[in-house]
Design a protein around this motif. Structure first.
Motif, PDB file in Angstrom:
ATOM      1  N   ASP A 160       0.794  -1.024   0.051  1.00  0.00           N
ATOM      2  CA  ASP A 160      -0.067   0.123  -0.001  1.00  0.00           C
ATOM      3  C   ASP A 160       0.876   1.272  -0.084  1.00  0.00           C
ATOM      4  OD1 ASP A 160      -1.736   2.029   0.469  1.00  0.00           O
ATOM      5  OD2 ASP A 160      -2.463   1.117   2.466  1.00  0.00           O
ATOM      6  N   LYS A 161       0.628   2.054  -1.162  1.00  0.00           N
ATOM      7  CA  LYS A 161       1.466   3.367  -1.210  1.00  0.00           C
ATOM      8  C   LYS A 161       0.825   4.407  -0.561  1.00  0.00           C
ATOM      9  CE  LYS A 161       5.074   1.076  -2.263  1.00  0.00           C
ATOM     10  NZ  LYS A 161       6.228   1.128  -1.271  1.00  0.00           N
ATOM     11  N   GLY A 162      -0.637   4.309  -0.242  1.00  0.00           N
ATOM     12  CA  GLY A 162      -1.405   5.426   0.346  1.00  0.00           C
ATOM     13  C   GLY A 162      -2.341   5.579  -0.506  1.00  0.00           C
ATOM     14  N   ASN A 163      -3.259   6.463   0.049  1.00  0.00           N
ATOM     15  CA  ASN A 163      -4.540   7.059  -0.411  1.00  0.00           C
ATOM     16  C   ASN A 163      -5.600   6.002  -1.124  1.00  0.00           C
ATOM     17  OD1 ASN A 163      -3.781   9.764   0.282  1.00  0.00           O
ATOM     18  ND2 ASN A 163      -2.158   9.603  -1.214  1.00  0.00           N
ATOM     19  N   ASN A 164      -5.537   4.953  -0.620  1.00  0.00           N
ATOM     20  CA  ASN A 164      -6.318   3.772  -1.377  1.00  0.00           C
ATOM     21  C   ASN A 164      -7.648   3.742  -0.368  1.00  0.00           C
ATOM     22  OD1 ASN A 164      -4.435   2.778  -3.346  1.00  0.00           O
ATOM     23  ND2 ASN A 164      -3.285   2.363  -1.801  1.00  0.00           N
ATOM     24  N   ILE A 165      -8.556   3.007  -1.124  1.00  0.00           N
ATOM     25  CA  ILE A 165      -9.693   2.278  -0.337  1.00  0.00           C
ATOM     26  C   ILE A 165      -9.869   0.831  -0.480  1.00  0.00           C
ATOM     27  CG2 ILE A 165     -12.352   2.296  -0.287  1.00  0.00           C
ATOM     28  CD1 ILE A 165     -12.165   5.194  -1.113  1.00  0.00           C
ATOM     29  N   ILE A 166      -9.507   0.089   0.517  1.00  0.00           N
ATOM     30  CA  ILE A 166      -9.367  -1.262   0.279  1.00  0.00           C
ATOM     31  C   ILE A 166     -10.423  -2.009   1.101  1.00  0.00           C
ATOM     32  CG2 ILE A 166      -7.733  -3.195   0.749  1.00  0.00           C
ATOM     33  CD1 ILE A 166      -5.356  -1.182   0.519  1.00  0.00           C
ATOM     34  N   ALA A 167     -11.553  -2.560   0.368  1.00  0.00           N
ATOM     35  CA  ALA A 167     -12.567  -2.728   1.249  1.00  0.00           C
ATOM     36  C   ALA A 167     -13.336  -4.037   0.563  1.00  0.00           C
ATOM     37  CB  ALA A 167     -13.642  -1.858   1.145  1.00  0.00           C
ATOM     38  N   TYR A 168     -13.678  -4.928   1.714  1.00  0.00           N
ATOM     39  CA  TYR A 168     -14.482  -6.331   1.406  1.00  0.00           C
ATOM     40  C   TYR A 168     -13.800  -7.324   0.545  1.00  0.00           C
ATOM     41  CZ  TYR A 168     -17.796  -3.183   3.757  1.00  0.00           C
ATOM     42  OH  TYR A 168     -18.265  -2.311   4.592  1.00  0.00           O
ATOM     43  N   ASN A 169     -12.423  -7.226   0.595  1.00  0.00           N
ATOM     44  CA  ASN A 169     -11.799  -8.037  -0.089  1.00  0.00           C
ATOM     45  C   ASN A 169     -11.481  -9.603   0.730  1.00  0.00           C
ATOM     46  OD1 ASN A 169     -10.833  -6.529  -2.604  1.00  0.00           O
ATOM     47  ND2 ASN A 169     -10.122  -5.076  -0.876  1.00  0.00           N
ATOM     48  N   MET A 170     -11.106 -10.434  -0.103  1.00  0.00           N
ATOM     49  CA  MET A 170     -10.868 -11.812   0.388  1.00  0.00           C
ATOM     50  C   MET A 170      -9.253 -12.060   0.477  1.00  0.00           C
ATOM     51  SD  MET A 170     -12.270 -15.652   0.345  1.00  0.00           S
ATOM     52  CE  MET A 170     -11.184 -16.231  -0.904  1.00  0.00           C
ATOM     53  N   PHE A 171      -8.590 -12.009   1.497  1.00  0.00           N
ATOM     54  CA  PHE A 171      -7.129 -12.415   1.499  1.00  0.00           C
ATOM     55  C   PHE A 171      -6.760 -13.788   2.112  1.00  0.00           C
ATOM     56  CE2 PHE A 171      -7.276  -7.611   1.930  1.00  0.00           C
ATOM     57  CZ  PHE A 171      -6.800  -7.290   0.756  1.00  0.00           C
ATOM     58  N   THR A 172      -6.302 -14.677   1.552  1.00  0.00           N
ATOM     59  CA  THR A 172      -6.117 -16.059   2.163  1.00  0.00           C
ATOM     60  C   THR A 172      -4.620 -16.555   1.559  1.00  0.00           C
ATOM     61  OG1 THR A 172      -7.016 -18.061   2.402  1.00  0.00           O
ATOM     62  CG2 THR A 172      -7.168 -17.229   0.154  1.00  0.00           C
ATOM     63  N   ALA A 173      -4.133 -17.539   2.531  1.00  0.00           N
ATOM     64  CA  ALA A 173      -3.077 -18.183   2.217  1.00  0.00           C
ATOM     65  C   ALA A 173      -3.050 -19.770   2.462  1.00  0.00           C
ATOM     66  CB  ALA A 173      -1.719 -17.671   2.745  1.00  0.00           C
ATOM     67  N   LEU A 174      -2.213 -20.733   1.989  1.00  0.00           N
ATOM     68  CA  LEU A 174      -2.366 -21.939   2.387  1.00  0.00           C
ATOM     69  C   LEU A 174      -1.705 -22.117   3.754  1.00  0.00           C
ATOM     70  CD1 LEU A 174      -1.139 -24.015  -0.727  1.00  0.00           C
ATOM     71  CD2 LEU A 174      -3.227 -23.181  -0.036  1.00  0.00           C
ATOM     72  N   SER A 175      -2.502 -22.885   4.635  1.00  0.00           N
ATOM     73  CA  SER A 175      -1.896 -23.558   5.804  1.00  0.00           C
ATOM     74  C   SER A 175      -0.267 -23.378   6.150  1.00  0.00           C
ATOM     75  CB  SER A 175      -2.614 -24.476   6.352  1.00  0.00           C
ATOM     76  OG  SER A 175      -1.939 -24.852   7.896  1.00  0.00           O
ATOM     77  N   GLY A 176       0.260 -22.713   6.947  1.00  0.00           N
ATOM     78  CA  GLY A 176       1.716 -22.583   7.232  1.00  0.00           C
ATOM     79  C   GLY A 176       2.209 -21.415   6.749  1.00  0.00           C
ATOM     80  N   ALA A 177       1.684 -20.483   5.861  1.00  0.00           N
ATOM     81  CA  ALA A 177       2.200 -19.122   5.601  1.00  0.00           C
ATOM     82  C   ALA A 177       1.766 -18.232   6.329  1.00  0.00           C
ATOM     83  CB  ALA A 177       1.892 -18.933   4.029  1.00  0.00           C
ATOM     84  N   THR A 178       2.554 -17.241   6.440  1.00  0.00           N
ATOM     85  CA  THR A 178       2.103 -15.950   7.332  1.00  0.00           C
ATOM     86  C   THR A 178       1.806 -14.638   6.405  1.00  0.00           C
ATOM     87  OG1 THR A 178       3.131 -16.816   9.147  1.00  0.00           O
ATOM     88  CG2 THR A 178       2.447 -14.669   9.300  1.00  0.00           C
ATOM     89  N   MET A 179       0.548 -14.403   6.260  1.00  0.00           N
ATOM     90  CA  MET A 179       0.415 -12.981   5.303  1.00  0.00           C
ATOM     91  C   MET A 179       0.830 -11.803   5.921  1.00  0.00           C
ATOM     92  SD  MET A 179      -3.286 -13.974   3.588  1.00  0.00           S
ATOM     93  CE  MET A 179      -4.243 -14.060   5.276  1.00  0.00           C
ATOM     94  N   GLN A 180       1.427 -11.008   5.195  1.00  0.00           N
ATOM     95  CA  GLN A 180       2.154  -9.554   5.519  1.00  0.00           C
ATOM     96  C   GLN A 180       0.939  -8.410   4.760  1.00  0.00           C
ATOM     97  OE1 GLN A 180       6.488  -9.099   6.651  1.00  0.00           O
ATOM     98  NE2 GLN A 180       6.071 -10.556   4.822  1.00  0.00           N
ATOM     99  N   PHE A 181       0.818  -7.470   5.453  1.00  0.00           N
ATOM    100  CA  PHE A 181      -0.041  -6.254   4.727  1.00  0.00           C
ATOM    101  C   PHE A 181       0.961  -4.915   5.158  1.00  0.00           C
ATOM    102  CE2 PHE A 181      -2.850  -9.351   5.636  1.00  0.00           C
ATOM    103  CZ  PHE A 181      -3.577  -9.673   4.345  1.00  0.00           C
ATOM    104  N   ASN A 182       0.963  -4.176   4.175  1.00  0.00           N
ATOM    105  CA  ASN A 182       1.636  -2.850   4.330  1.00  0.00           C
ATOM    106  C   ASN A 182       0.591  -1.714   4.139  1.00  0.00           C
ATOM    107  OD1 ASN A 182       3.511  -0.775   4.449  1.00  0.00           O
ATOM    108  ND2 ASN A 182       4.297  -0.961   2.497  1.00  0.00           N
ATOM    109  N   PHE A 183      -0.368  -1.528   5.040  1.00  0.00           N
ATOM    110  CA  PHE A 183      -1.328  -0.460   4.860  1.00  0.00           C
ATOM    111  C   PHE A 183      -0.782   0.755   5.452  1.00  0.00           C
ATOM    112  CE2 PHE A 183      -4.369  -4.099   4.998  1.00  0.00           C
ATOM    113  CZ  PHE A 183      -4.581  -4.069   3.664  1.00  0.00           C
ATOM    114  N   LYS A 184      -1.053   1.974   4.832  1.00  0.00           N
ATOM    115  CA  LYS A 184      -0.592   3.312   5.018  1.00  0.00           C
ATOM    116  C   LYS A 184      -1.586   3.785   6.062  1.00  0.00           C
ATOM    117  CE  LYS A 184       3.632   3.556   3.531  1.00  0.00           C
ATOM    118  NZ  LYS A 184       3.765   2.090   2.839  1.00  0.00           N
ATOM    119  N   PRO A 185      -1.354   4.948   6.882  1.00  0.00           N
ATOM    120  CA  PRO A 185      -2.606   5.730   7.613  1.00  0.00           C
ATOM    121  C   PRO A 185      -3.461   6.249   6.633  1.00  0.00           C
ATOM    122  CG  PRO A 185      -0.320   5.889   8.549  1.00  0.00           C
ATOM    123  CD  PRO A 185      -0.096   5.231   7.296  1.00  0.00           C
TER     124      PRO A 185
END
Length: 467
Positions: free
Chosen positions: A353-378
């Motif tokens: 996320d480089k800023g000024n986004n609207i990120i809404a009502y999405n589905m994020f998923t990963a296979l068991s064993g992986a750890t998802m990361q997110f880089n959301f800006k204020p």
């Protein structure tokens, strides 16, 4: 904040598909009696029969000479019909400065080898209504078709092929042309850049339609070059209009689209690749991306499904990746999409996320064993995403006669007070600046924010709800 937004993307896609398909199939068929010349070969010589007189006007062992004689003999608006066979032009460029359509017996049985059909409308006041159809092209290091200052013309039901890779050499180039249609074509093995759209700084280019094409699979080993040299579709920075890119298949190693221009509409496309680069790259915004399905199997930090610098709209897309970064966004509405990490290990960065986004009502998923990361800006709004920070709701006791600090958290949270009253005072610290807030039930904290609550009466509970 809670709630759902439902978009029936299947109905939307079906409606768009039906409408676009109906527009494309309105192209008129050209009756055989309307052909200006019919060209064929007996395997040794080439013949050109006049469609009006029925006489064979030209016979030659050189197909390029036959073509030039026919073009010089036809008034503008004519049609050349090519019967089945293989026609080797030995690297010739056939200049066509007239309204002349070229139709073949069928793309699999009518093959033009080592030739560029060079349409030049510069002296025709924008040449219109050209049809190039049902031809197969087998070319080396040269364009198959170039349209210069043409408009409202169409390439359809053709097959484009090469004997090996030629980086940065498109099969079709639309050069300062307007409202062209590239539809229902096949681009087969050893194809890197298939279509290039080039504009003019002084003349923004109206929309082109690139639809129902199959960009095929690829064979051999890639020479990894600049993305725009190997993308199926490359749009340079001089084009400024809505290019409609719809319902194409792109099952190949290299990227699907690189655009230096704004105003692109991607609808219903599907495909994937194993490149260690970006599959879809928008250098400019004002894009609309709806109902596409993409995947990448690149595993390094340079592998990304998409980059969009925005402002743009992404709705109802299905995307899968194996490593690197999922999607890079700036100034974009990212709504109702599915993003899947298809490995059972690693820490994928789902959203950069480089800023000024609207990120809404999405589905994020990963296979068991992986750890998802997110880089959301204020500066972004992030709400209602399934799978994002599935942290439990926690509580913090706000003690009486003291100041309680809540945060900071690495993800957005909602802070809900059990008994807000005039006996408390609240302030938020964001980017080092403290700001008083009114008393209310709910407060929202971006990553890095802290909330300070001073309670002058009885203790109460603050519920921390990850967003």
């Amino acid at each position: 904040m809670s709630g759902t937004i439902t978009i029936n993307s299947n109905d939307l896609l079906n409606a768009i598909y039906t409408q676009l398909k109906s527009q494309i199939t309105k192209e008129p068929e050209i009756a055989k009696q309307e052909y200006s010349y019919i060209i064929w070969t007996d395997g040794t010589k080439y013949y050109a029969k006049n469609g009006t007189t029925g006489q064979i006007d030209f016979i030659n062992t050189d197909i390029a000479s036959i073509f030039n004689d026919v073009i010089n003999s036809i008034d503008t608006g004519g049609v050349i019909y090519i019967k089945s066979g293989t026609y080797d032009f030995n690297g010739a460029t056939i200049n066509i400065p007239k309204y002349i359509s070229i139709i073949g017996d069928g793309a699999h049985i009518t093959t033009l080898k080592n030739v560029t059909l060079n349409y030049d409308g510069s002296n025709l006041g924008w040449a219109e209504s050209i049809v190039v159809a049902r031809l197969g092209f087998m070319n080396g290091n040269q364009y198959s078709i170039r349209f210069y200052k043409m408009s409202h013309s169409i390439v359809r039901e053709c097959i484009f092929n090469r004997p090996t890779y030629y980086v940065g050499v498109p099969h079709i180039i639309l050069d300062q042309s307007v409202s062209m249609k590239i539809i229902e074509n096949g681009f087969e093995a050893y194809n890197l850049q298939a279509i290039r759209i080039h504009g003019d700084t002084g003349a923004p280019i109206p929309a082109h339609y690139i639809a129902f094409n199959d960009f095929g699979t690829t064979t051999g080993t890639y020479q990894w070059q600049n993305i725009y040299d190997i993308a199926s579709i490359y749009i340079d920075h001089y084009t400024q209009s809505y290019n409609v890119i719809a319902f194409n298949d792109n099952w190949r190693k290299a990227p699907f689209l690189y655009s230096k221009a704004p105003y692109n509409i991607l609808i219903g496309n599907q495909g994937g690749g194993d490149e260690e680069t970006t599959y879809i790259y928008f250098e400019w915004g004002y894009n609309i991306v709806i109902g596409n399905k993409f995947y990448t199997t690149g595993t390094t930090s340079t592998a990304r499904i998409a980059v969009d610098v925005g402002p743009s709209l992404w709705v109802g897309n299905h995307m899968e990746f194996m490593g690197g970064v999922g999607v890079y966004l700036r100034g974009t509405v990212f709504l109702n999409n599915v993003l899947i990490y298809q490995k059972s290990s690693g820490t994928p960065l789902m959203i950069d996320d480089k800023g000024n986004n609207i990120i809404a009502y999405n589905m994020f998923t990963a296979l068991s064993g992986a750890t998802m990361q997110f880089n959301f800006k204020p500066t972004s709004i992030v709400i209602g995403n399934l799978g994002y920070n599935p942290q439990p709701v926690t509580t913090v006791t706000v003690s009486a006669n003291t100041t309680t600090t809540i945060g900071p958290y690495p993800y957005p949270v909602q802070v809900m007070l059990s008994s807000p009253s005039s006996a408390i005072s609240v302030s938020i610290t964001r980017s080092g600046t403290s700001t008083p807030l009114p008393v209310q039930n709910t407060y929202y904290l971006y990553p890095g924010d802290t909330l300070s609550i001073t309670e002058a009466a009885t203790a109460q509970t603050a519920y921390i709800v990850p967003q």
